[in-house]
Scaffold this active site. Structure first.
Site, PDB file in Angstrom:
ATOM      1  N   GLU A 281       0.835  -1.200   0.000  1.00 27.02           N
ATOM      2  CA  GLU A 281       0.000   0.000   0.000  1.00 27.02           C
ATOM      3  C   GLU A 281       0.870   1.250   0.000  1.00 27.02           C
ATOM      4  OE1 GLU A 281      -2.516   1.624  -0.381  1.00 27.02           O
ATOM      5  OE2 GLU A 281      -4.346   0.651   0.275  1.00 27.02           O
TER       6      GLU A 281
ATOM      7  N   ASP B  93      -4.046   5.108   6.528  1.00 25.41           N
ATOM      8  CA  ASP B  93      -4.545   6.295   7.234  1.00 25.41           C
ATOM      9  C   ASP B  93      -5.539   5.795   8.297  1.00 25.41           C
ATOM     10  OD1 ASP B  93      -5.036   9.116   7.549  1.00 25.41           O
ATOM     11  OD2 ASP B  93      -6.723   8.998   6.200  1.00 25.41           O
TER      12      ASP B  93
ATOM     13  N   PHE C 159      -1.771  15.852   5.439  1.00 32.98           N
ATOM     14  CA  PHE C 159      -1.909  15.335   4.078  1.00 32.98           C
ATOM     15  C   PHE C 159      -0.583  15.423   3.328  1.00 32.98           C
ATOM     16  CE2 PHE C 159      -3.105  15.680  -0.420  1.00 32.98           C
ATOM     17  CZ  PHE C 159      -3.913  14.558  -0.538  1.00 32.98           C
TER      18      PHE C 159
ATOM     19  N   ARG D 273       2.080  12.661  -8.326  1.00 34.24           N
ATOM     20  CA  ARG D 273       2.499  11.260  -8.154  1.00 34.24           C
ATOM     21  C   ARG D 273       3.939  11.013  -8.580  1.00 34.24           C
ATOM     22  NH1 ARG D 273      -1.954   8.210  -6.920  1.00 34.24           N
ATOM     23  NH2 ARG D 273      -3.932   8.718  -7.906  1.00 34.24           N
TER      24      ARG D 273
HETATM   25  P1  5GP Z   1      -7.558   4.675   4.687  1.00 37.24           P
HETATM   26  O1  5GP Z   1      -8.587   3.752   4.113  1.00 37.24           O
HETATM   27  O2  5GP Z   1      -6.467   3.962   5.438  1.00 37.24           O
HETATM   28  O3  5GP Z   1      -8.199   5.759   5.497  1.00 37.24           O
HETATM   29  O4  5GP Z   1      -6.944   5.460   3.502  1.00 37.24           O
HETATM   30  C1  5GP Z   1      -6.047   4.876   2.663  1.00 37.24           C
HETATM   31  C2  5GP Z   1      -6.007   5.586   1.347  1.00 37.24           C
HETATM   32  O5  5GP Z   1      -6.291   6.980   1.471  1.00 37.24           O
HETATM   33  C3  5GP Z   1      -4.613   5.495   0.789  1.00 37.24           C
HETATM   34  O6  5GP Z   1      -4.451   4.336   0.013  1.00 37.24           O
HETATM   35  C4  5GP Z   1      -4.487   6.791   0.015  1.00 37.24           C
HETATM   36  O7  5GP Z   1      -4.937   6.586  -1.299  1.00 37.24           O
HETATM   37  C5  5GP Z   1      -5.405   7.751   0.719  1.00 37.24           C
HETATM   38  N1  5GP Z   1      -4.667   8.654   1.653  1.00 37.24           N
HETATM   39  C6  5GP Z   1      -4.669   8.643   3.006  1.00 37.24           C
HETATM   40  N2  5GP Z   1      -3.905   9.616   3.518  1.00 37.24           N
HETATM   41  C7  5GP Z   1      -3.390  10.273   2.462  1.00 37.24           C
HETATM   42  C8  5GP Z   1      -2.475  11.387   2.335  1.00 37.24           C
HETATM   43  O8  5GP Z   1      -1.967  12.004   3.287  1.00 37.24           O
HETATM   44  N3  5GP Z   1      -2.175  11.756   1.063  1.00 37.24           N
HETATM   45  C9  5GP Z   1      -2.694  11.138  -0.030  1.00 37.24           C
HETATM   46  N4  5GP Z   1      -2.319  11.598  -1.228  1.00 37.24           N
HETATM   47  N5  5GP Z   1      -3.527  10.087   0.044  1.00 37.24           N
HETATM   48  C10 5GP Z   1      -3.872   9.654   1.275  1.00 37.24           C
HETATM   49 MG    MG Z   2      -4.057   3.716  -1.794  1.00 29.19          MG
END
Ligand code: 5GP
Ligand code: MG
Length: 179
Positions: free
Chosen positions: A103, A107, A156, A169
């Site tokens: 991954e 988050d 973020f 990216r």
């Molecule tokens: P989760 O389901 O763990 O809350 O979120 C995971 C997904 O959220 C990651 O695979 C990513 O795509 C996106 N994400 C979470 N935090 C960030 C961040 O700080 N920056 C970016 N660009 N994407 C994030």
């Molecule tokens: Mg992701």
């Protein structure tokens, strides 16, 4: 410290490329050791965010392995939508296989939780989670995050595969929102 602009927001360097590469080499060493007795590990890389991490990490992997890419989105703009779609693109049977999920970032943990559940339905031998970035302050999950290349705060971030509304990216360094 370099300051960049993507869409309407400014970002500053958080982790430079050379430091990222050092941590990736260390993580790979750990994986090579932990996976040495597994038979043909299947790395499942979650697109789009983990393409760069996957590419750099796998160059260091010495055990026999296969690589699959899947897609599953849960994030729109700078705030998690909390909705996870199904796994797309997994055409290989994973029954009895040793899986390592790759991954970009964990988050809240919702994405890996859902992906893990979907994979377990196909009865793999094991599923380990390996993420480039981990935000422990945001994590609400119960699954152990087996491997985290780097741990960061709640802010973020973009770059090194991660985007802000599809921009950023390609950046080799990691940037954080500069307010
Ligand atoms: P989760 O389901 O763990 O809350 O979120 C995971 C997904 O959220 C990651 O695979 C990513 O795509 C996106 N994400 C979470 N935090 C960030 C961040 O700080 N920056 C970016 N660009 N994407 C994030
Ligand atoms: Mg992701």
């Amino acid at each position: 410290m370099e300051r960049i602009r993507l869409h309407d927001k400014y970002f500053k360097t958080l982790i430079p490329a050379d430091e990222i590469q050092k941590h990736i080499a260390l993580l790979a060493e750990k994986l090579n050791n932990d996976l040495k007795n597994e038979e043909k590990v299947l790395f499942i890389s979650v697109l789009n965010g983990s393409f760069m991490f996957t590419s750099d990490l796998l160059k260091h992997i010495k055990v026999d392995c296969e690589l699959a890419f899947v897609k599953l989105t849960s994030y729109h703009g700078a705030k998690s939508s909390g909705k996870v779609d199904n796994v797309m693109g997994l055409n290989t049977s994973i029954k009895g296989r040793s899986i390592v999920i790759l991954e970009d970032i964990v988050d809240t943990g919702l994405t890996i939780q859902t992906l893990n559940e979907l994979l377990l339905m196909q009865q793999p031998k094991s599923v380990k989670i390996c993420t480039f970035l981990f935000k422990p302050d945001c994590y609400k999950g119960s699954l152990p995050v087996d491997y985290a290349c780097m741990t960061i705060g709640a802010d973020f971030v973009v770059g090194y595969g991660l985007d802000y509304d599809q921009l950023g990216r390609q950046l080799p360094d990691l940037y954080v929102l500069d307010e």
